[in-house]
Every structure is written in structure tokens, then in C-alpha cells.
Scaffold this active site. Structure first.
Site, short mmCIF file in Angstrom:
data_model
loop_
_atom_site.label_atom_id
_atom_site.label_comp_id
_atom_site.label_asym_id
_atom_site.label_seq_id
_atom_site.Cartn_x
_atom_site.Cartn_y
_atom_site.Cartn_z
N THR A 217 0.81 -1.23 0.00
CA THR A 217 0.00 0.00 0.00
C THR A 217 0.84 1.27 0.00
O THR A 217 0.30 2.37 0.17
CB THR A 217 -0.93 0.02 1.23
OG1 THR A 217 -0.14 -0.05 2.42
CG2 THR A 217 -1.90 -1.14 1.20
N ASP A 281 -5.80 4.15 7.48
CA ASP A 281 -6.81 4.06 6.42
C ASP A 281 -6.64 2.80 5.59
O ASP A 281 -7.59 2.28 5.02
CB ASP A 281 -6.72 5.29 5.50
CG ASP A 281 -7.11 6.58 6.21
OD1 ASP A 281 -7.40 6.53 7.41
OD2 ASP A 281 -7.12 7.64 5.56
N PHE A 285 -5.30 -3.83 4.09
CA PHE A 285 -4.27 -4.41 3.23
C PHE A 285 -2.84 -4.22 3.76
O PHE A 285 -1.95 -5.00 3.39
CB PHE A 285 -4.36 -3.81 1.83
CG PHE A 285 -5.75 -3.83 1.25
CD1 PHE A 285 -6.34 -5.02 0.89
CD2 PHE A 285 -6.48 -2.66 1.09
CE1 PHE A 285 -7.63 -5.06 0.37
CE2 PHE A 285 -7.77 -2.68 0.56
CZ PHE A 285 -8.35 -3.88 0.20
N ALA A 296 4.13 4.27 11.02
CA ALA A 296 2.74 4.53 10.66
C ALA A 296 1.95 5.16 11.81
O ALA A 296 2.33 5.11 12.98
CB ALA A 296 2.07 3.22 10.24
N GLU A 346 12.21 1.74 6.24
CA GLU A 346 11.63 1.55 4.90
C GLU A 346 12.34 0.48 4.06
O GLU A 346 12.54 0.66 2.86
CB GLU A 346 11.60 2.90 4.16
CG GLU A 346 10.75 3.94 4.87
CD GLU A 346 10.49 5.19 4.04
OE1 GLU A 346 10.77 5.17 2.83
OE2 GLU A 346 10.00 6.17 4.60
N VAL A 351 14.80 -6.94 7.21
CA VAL A 351 13.40 -7.35 7.19
C VAL A 351 12.92 -7.53 8.64
O VAL A 351 13.50 -8.32 9.39
CB VAL A 351 13.20 -8.69 6.44
CG1 VAL A 351 11.72 -9.06 6.38
CG2 VAL A 351 13.78 -8.61 5.04
N ARG A 493 -10.12 7.06 -7.00
CA ARG A 493 -9.10 7.46 -7.97
C ARG A 493 -9.19 6.64 -9.25
O ARG A 493 -8.99 7.16 -10.35
CB ARG A 493 -7.70 7.33 -7.37
CG ARG A 493 -6.62 7.85 -8.32
CD ARG A 493 -5.26 7.90 -7.69
NE ARG A 493 -4.75 6.57 -7.39
CZ ARG A 493 -3.60 6.35 -6.77
NH1 ARG A 493 -2.86 7.38 -6.37
NH2 ARG A 493 -3.18 5.13 -6.54
N TYR A 556 -3.97 16.52 6.17
CA TYR A 556 -4.02 15.57 5.06
C TYR A 556 -4.71 16.25 3.88
O TYR A 556 -5.83 16.74 4.02
CB TYR A 556 -4.82 14.35 5.52
CG TYR A 556 -4.65 13.09 4.73
CD1 TYR A 556 -3.78 12.09 5.16
CD2 TYR A 556 -5.37 12.86 3.57
CE1 TYR A 556 -3.63 10.91 4.46
CE2 TYR A 556 -5.23 11.68 2.85
CZ TYR A 556 -4.36 10.71 3.30
OH TYR A 556 -4.22 9.55 2.60
#
Length: 636
Positions: A217, A281, A285, A296, A346, A351, A493, A556
Site C-alpha cells: 500500500t 486508512d 491491506f 505509521a 523503509e 526485514v 481514484r 491531510y
């Protein structure tokens, strides 16, 4: 590397003997004296790849993502906005409350807002043409070593394309119009921490590039493969690492594999009466490991905190070895916190395989609400006062007038004449009797959670503050509908792209005294840039205040425009978004509040954290990954 019981139980680092001792102590602690009815002692969860008894958790998202999800758009295959044969907008499928409902005013809104027309429709590829996909180039010696581990892998074109991108506008546009120049050569599916160790060891042995993949995502270009990467690119998909390894009811913590997606994490915890409360949001997923990797934030962070507030322990595999703390405690004073090198990294260092997080009992009572304000300025002042008094509900979000109009256009057709009458009465009361201008007013949506009596007291306190700033209670239905739209808004979108409308969201955090200036200046900058870049139709630029803090808030933005007449719309869009980001930074905003940096925003990293700060991050990267095995080129 075989999985030991101590490691599977998440007991931390150290020697085998010390790990066994810790497991014995913790197990005894959880058993209690006497044991509570139905309480089970801590039991290690063996690796699924090592012949253990634990069966793979049944996740919501299948290993073959194409069986359920769109290949060139957001979300589920059966869920999308369409215009039906009558020209009315509706949302398909049955997964969401909006499913199957007609939206009678949406067509008029999109025509009026963007100058769009149902007669002007774009064409995109209906299916993936595997002949367009770059070939998989994988070292045969590596494949032989990989087969020996019995770790599942694929070189199938569709599997590789699904993991070559996130959900930035330019990524989806490429999928609709063409193909990426570089995609992963192979996808691997580890099922436990030990599998990840083996994969990283093989990558180091054969000098491969690993790009970790969680929920896919990303909106920062973090998953795009560097075009100049000549080595074999391995997409390490963590989705099969999706179990809760243990739950500690006394300390209210749970150890969870990092590939689990948000909706599955909450479902599985709820079976034991718990939750994390972390609801970004994208929670349907996005994965736990992805939350950690991007720092996050969730809609209900006011009560439950951001991801950095929830994390107790992280296990991460790097080319240098495994990084983790030796114990699972709420706080340590042992130098700089290594978790803060991992959170936000990131995928550049390693991992994340397992995370111990705080959990809470599922709240006994939940109540939605909403408040309408005469204007955005008074709404922001109210949110500031609520933050100052530290009485914010689980979630409080203030939308500006343009976003209010946007939300109103997504209101389903009313089935009852009585309901329609009541809606008209409310509108009359607010606009005529109270004198609110429908083209200026704004709305805050609220969500309260917890003990019923405390929720009702809390609700009264917030509404009393709102009244002082001219706010009027606007009902539970509007609040609940606002949160429902959170999970379907991303589907819009794809509809816009069908009718020459491109759009994207971006966010920032900003001190309270700069919120209004930043919102105004960014919108004005976008309008100017659109005119200068030849955008023929007025753009939509709207914002909301989504999370509040003592010292500031998250803002946002949504930005979209009709690109008819523009030969290279993505280039124009990116120029305008870049200007908007410059304006945010000039107005005292951050580079990102929760989306992360990726490759999309890394040009501003030096400005954001200083040259020396960037050097510190590079030093960590060089030590942990001297050969750039994790070579996605994010951040640095």
C-alpha cells in the site's frame, strides 16, 4: 538455522541457556497461581517450515494476490465505483456498507468540480499482457540453493508485477498505460523468521538485491525497483508470516509475525477479547511490518498511540545478523533506542520478522458523533482547545468545506421519505435558522471508545468545548458515515482515471500556530501552479486535520484535476505536487507525518534532518548492509 522454542516464543536475544531460563520464568508468570479459567500457559509457535504443528493462519489476502485484488488499481476486484446504465454512480460489491448503493448527486458533483463528462472516457488495458513484462533473470546457483531450503518462490510474470509497485498515482498510471522498466526477478514467500534468515544469507552469498514486500500500500514509491539495478531483485513477500505467536494477558502484549495485515490482526486478537486500536486508512491491506518500517499512524492514535507507542520489541534480520533487544520491557535507558533505527527504515536495513505490541481489551462501548462549525478557522480552534485540555476522543477529524461537499456527494440515495424530510430539516436548521453558509461551513467527525459511562462523560466534555467555538452537534450518522468513507475513498481514484481526472493524497504535520496558514498557502500554491502548467479546469484541493497532538496536528490533503488537453499529465502532476511539498516545508510543516519518504520525497531528507543527521543514517546503513543487499534506494 532451526527454530528453537525460545526464539519462536519471542523471548529475545542471548544464549540458549539464558533464553530457556527466560521462557521458563515467563511461562510460570503467565500460568499464575491459581490459573484463571480458560487461561493457557505460554506455548511456543514452531516455524511452519520446520515441520512444526502450527498450521498457517488463514489470511484475508491470498498468496496469489491476483485472485482477490486488482492488478492496476486499489483494493478488491469486486469493489469499485462505476456509472451505471442510467448514468448514476454506484459502488459495487458487498464488502462495504456502501456496496450496492446508488449515489444520486455524485455525477453532478464530478462534472461541476472537474469539468468532467461521461462522454469523455479514457481507455486502459483490461488485463496484464505478460509479453510486456521484463524477463526474470535469476542466477541458477541461487535457485538451486533456494530450492534446497524448500521456501516457496515464483518467477511468474503476474506475481512479479503485483510486487513491483505501491499505489502512487504514477505507478497506477504506468500499469494502465504501459509497463515498468524494472520489476522483481523472483518472489519468495518465507513463512517464519528462520526462513527470512536463510533468504538473507543466500542473498549475501550470491550478491542479490532484496526488496521487502508487506501489504503493497506504499504511497512513496518505496516498492519501485531501481531501474539501474543489475543484480537479481528478490521480492521478499512476508504475507505468509501472519500468525499471532503468543498473547500475554497479564502484561497486555502480543508477539506477532510481521506479515499479518491489519484486518487479520484485529480479527485474531478480537477472538481473545483484545485489540491494538491501530487503524490506518489502509488497515485492510497494510501489514504490521509495513507499519513499523514507515512509522505509521492510525485514525485512533489519540487513545492507542502511533506505531512507535505500541511497539515493545522488534526482531529484524539484516545482512550483519539479527537485531533485537534482550528483553520485552516498556522502556529502557541503554543509549539511543535501536527501535528508532528500525522504525522508519523503509526496507533499507533488513526485514522485520516479529513484533511485540501492546494490546488492550476490546472497548465495551463505541459511539460516533459529528459537529458542524461555521468555518474552518473555528473548527481548528476547537480542535486546538480539545488537544490543550487533553480530552480528544479516540478519533477527531476536521474536514474543510470542499471535503464536506465531496463527502456529501457520496451520500447514498435515501430510501425513506421520512429520512429525506429529516435531512432537509437539519439542513434548514443549520443554514437558515443558525445562519451557516453551506459554502463555508466545515464538519468534524468523532469516535469515542471505552467504558460506557466514561464515554458519555467524555462526549459531553467535547461537545461543550465545540459549543464555545460555534459548533453544533450534527448526529451519530454523519460521524459513522465519515469513517465508513475512509475505507472506500481510495477506490475513487480508479473511477477518476477513467474520465481524465488524476488525483493523489499527501500529508504533513505542523505546529498549531501554523495550521491555518499552511492549509491556505498550500491550496493557493496549487491553484497558481495549475494555471502556470496549463491545467484547463480548476483543480480540487481540499484538506482535513486528522490527528491532534499537544504541540500540533497532522494535515491531510487531497489534490486532483481534469487533465484533458495535457500531453504528459503525470509529469505536470508531479511538478505541482513538488511545489506543494516545497510550500509545506516553507510553512513549517514536516516532510511526512505517516506516509514515509521512499524515493518520492527523499530529495528533501537533507533539508528535513540536516546533513549530519543524514550522515548518521548512512553510517547505520553502511554498517548493517555494506554490500547494499537491501537496495531499494529509499530514504538515502
Amino acid at each position: 538455522m532451526a527454530a528453537s522454542a525460545e526464539e519462536a516464543a519471542g523471548s529475545g536475544g542471548g544464549s540458549p541457556s539464558s533464553a530457556r531460563r527466560r521462557l521458563r520464568i515467563i511461562s510460570g508468570h503467565l500460568r499464575g497461581s491459581p490459573r484463571a479459567p480458560g487461561r493457557e500457559a505460554l506455548s511456543p509457535s514452531p516455524c511452519k517450515a520446520q515441520g512444526g504443528s502450527a498450521a498457517p493462519a488463514s489470511g484475508s489476502i491470498p498468496k496469489k494476490r491476483q485472485e482477490l485484488l486488482k492488478w492496476n488499481g486499489w483494493g478488491y476486484n469486486d469493489s469499485k465505483f462505476i456509472f451505471n446504465k442510467k448514468g448514476q454512480a454506484e459502488f459495487t460489491g458487498k464488502r462495504y456498507r456502501l456496496g450496492g448503493m446508488v449515489l444520486p448527486t455524485f455525477k453532478e458533483w464530478i462534472e461541476k468540480t472537474f469539468g468532467a463528462s461521461l462522454e469523455h472516457r479514457t481507455t486502459s488495458r483490461a488485463s496484464l499482457n505478460v509479453n510486456d513484462v521484463p524477463p526474470s533473470i535469476v542466477n541458477e546457483e541461487f535457485l538451486q540453493d533456494l530450492r534446497a531450503t524448500k521456501i516457496s518462490y515464483s518467477q511468474d510474470a503476474e506475481d512479479r508485477v503485483f510486487r513491483a509497485h505501491g499505489h502512487c498515482l504514477h505507478e497506477i498510471f504506468v500499469l494502465r498505460e504501459g509497463m515498468f522498466k524494472r520489476i522483481p526477478d523472483i518472489v519468495v514467500w518465507p513463512v517464519c523468521h528462520e526462513d527470512v534468515v536463510k533468504i538473507v544469507e543466500l542473498a549475501c552469498k550470491h550478491n542479490l538485491c532484496i526488496i521487502p514486500f508487506g501489504g503493497g500500500t506504499s504511497v512513496s514509491s518505496a516498492l519501485e525497483c531501481p531501474e539501474e539495478e543489475k543484480r537479481t531483485i528478490v521480492s521478499l513477500d512476508t504475507s505468509q508470516m501472519n500468525r499471532i505467536l503468543w498473547i500475554d494477558e497479564k502484561n497486555l502484549t502480543a508477539c506477532v509475525e510481521a506479515g499479518i495485515v491489519g484486518q487479520d490482526l484485529e480479527k485474531q486478537l478480537a477472538e481473545s477479547g483484545f485489540c491494538t486500536g491501530h487503524e490506518p486508512d489502509s488497515m485492510e491491506f497494510s501489514s504490521l511490518g509495513g507499519w513499523v518500517a514507515t512509522r505509521a499512524s492510525g485514525m485512533k492514535k489519540t487513545i492507542y498511540g502511533n506505531i512507535e507507542d505500541l511497539v515493545i520489541h522488534i526482531k529484524m534480520v539484516t545482512p550483519r545478523g539479527i537485531v533485537e533487544k534482550n528483553c520485552q520491557v516498556p522502556r529502557m535507558s541503554t543509549g539511543p533506542d535501536i527501535h528508532h533505527f528500525i522504525m522508519g527504515s523503509e526496507g533499507t536495513l533488513g526485514v522485520v520478522t516479529e513484533v511485540t505490541i501492546k494490546i488492550r481489551p476490546v472497548p465495551e462501548y463505541q459511539k460516533y458523533g459529528s459537529v458542524v462549525f461555521p468555518n474552518f478557522e473555528q473548527g481548528v480552534a476547537c480542535l486546538r482547545e480539545v488537544a490543550k485540555q487533553r480530552c480528544a476522543p479516540a478519533s477527531i477529524r476536521l474536514v474543510d468545506n470542499a471535503q464536506f461537499q465531496f463527502g456529501h456527494a457520496l451520500k447514498p440515495q435515501v430510501a425513506s421519505i421520512f429520512t429525506s424530510f429529516l435531512d432537509g430539516l437539519k439542513k434548514f436548521y443549520i443554514t437558515k435558522f443558525k445562519g451557516f453558509d453551506p459554502n463555508v461551513l466545515c464538519v468534524a467527525t468523532l469516535l469515542f471508545e471505552g467504558d460506557r459511562e466514561k464515554v458519555l462523560q467524555h462526549e459531553k466534555q467535547v461537545y461543550d468545548i465545540a459549543t464555545k467555538f460555534g459548533g453544533l452537534a450534527a448526529g451519530e450518522d454523519n460521524g459513522q458515515r465519515g469513517y465508513m468513507l475512509t475505507f472506500v475513498i481510495a477506490y475513487l481514484r480508479d473511477l477518476g482515471l477513467d474520465y481524465y481526472v488524476i488525483g493523489e493524497s499527501f500529508e504533513t504535520s505542523v505546529p498549531w500556530d501554523r495550521v491555518l496558514d499552511l492549509c491556505r498557502n498550500v491550496k493557493e500554491r496549487i491553484l497558481r501552479e495549475c494555471k502556470e502548467k496549463g491545467v484547463q479546469f480548476a483543480p480540487l484541493c481540499t484538506c482535513r486535520v486528522t490527528q491532534t497532538y499537544d504541540a500540533g496536528a497532522c494535515v491531510y490533503f487531497y489534490f486532483a484535476f481534469n487533465y484533458r488537453g495535457i500531453s504528459d499529465p503525470i509529469h505536470v502532476y508531479e511538478q505541482i505536487e513538488r511545489a506543494a511539498r516545497e510550500e509545506i516545508l516553507a510553512n513549517g510543516g514536516s516532510l511526512s507525518h505517516h506516509h514515509g519518504v521512499g524515493k518520492l520525497r527523499k530529495r528533501w531528507m537533507k533539508e528535513s534532518i540536516s546533513d549530519v543527521g543524514l550522515g548518521m543514517l548512512r553510517s547505520v546503513k553502511e554498517y548493517l548492509d555494506p554490500n547494499n543487499i537491501f537496495g531499494n534506494k529509499n530514504l538515502l
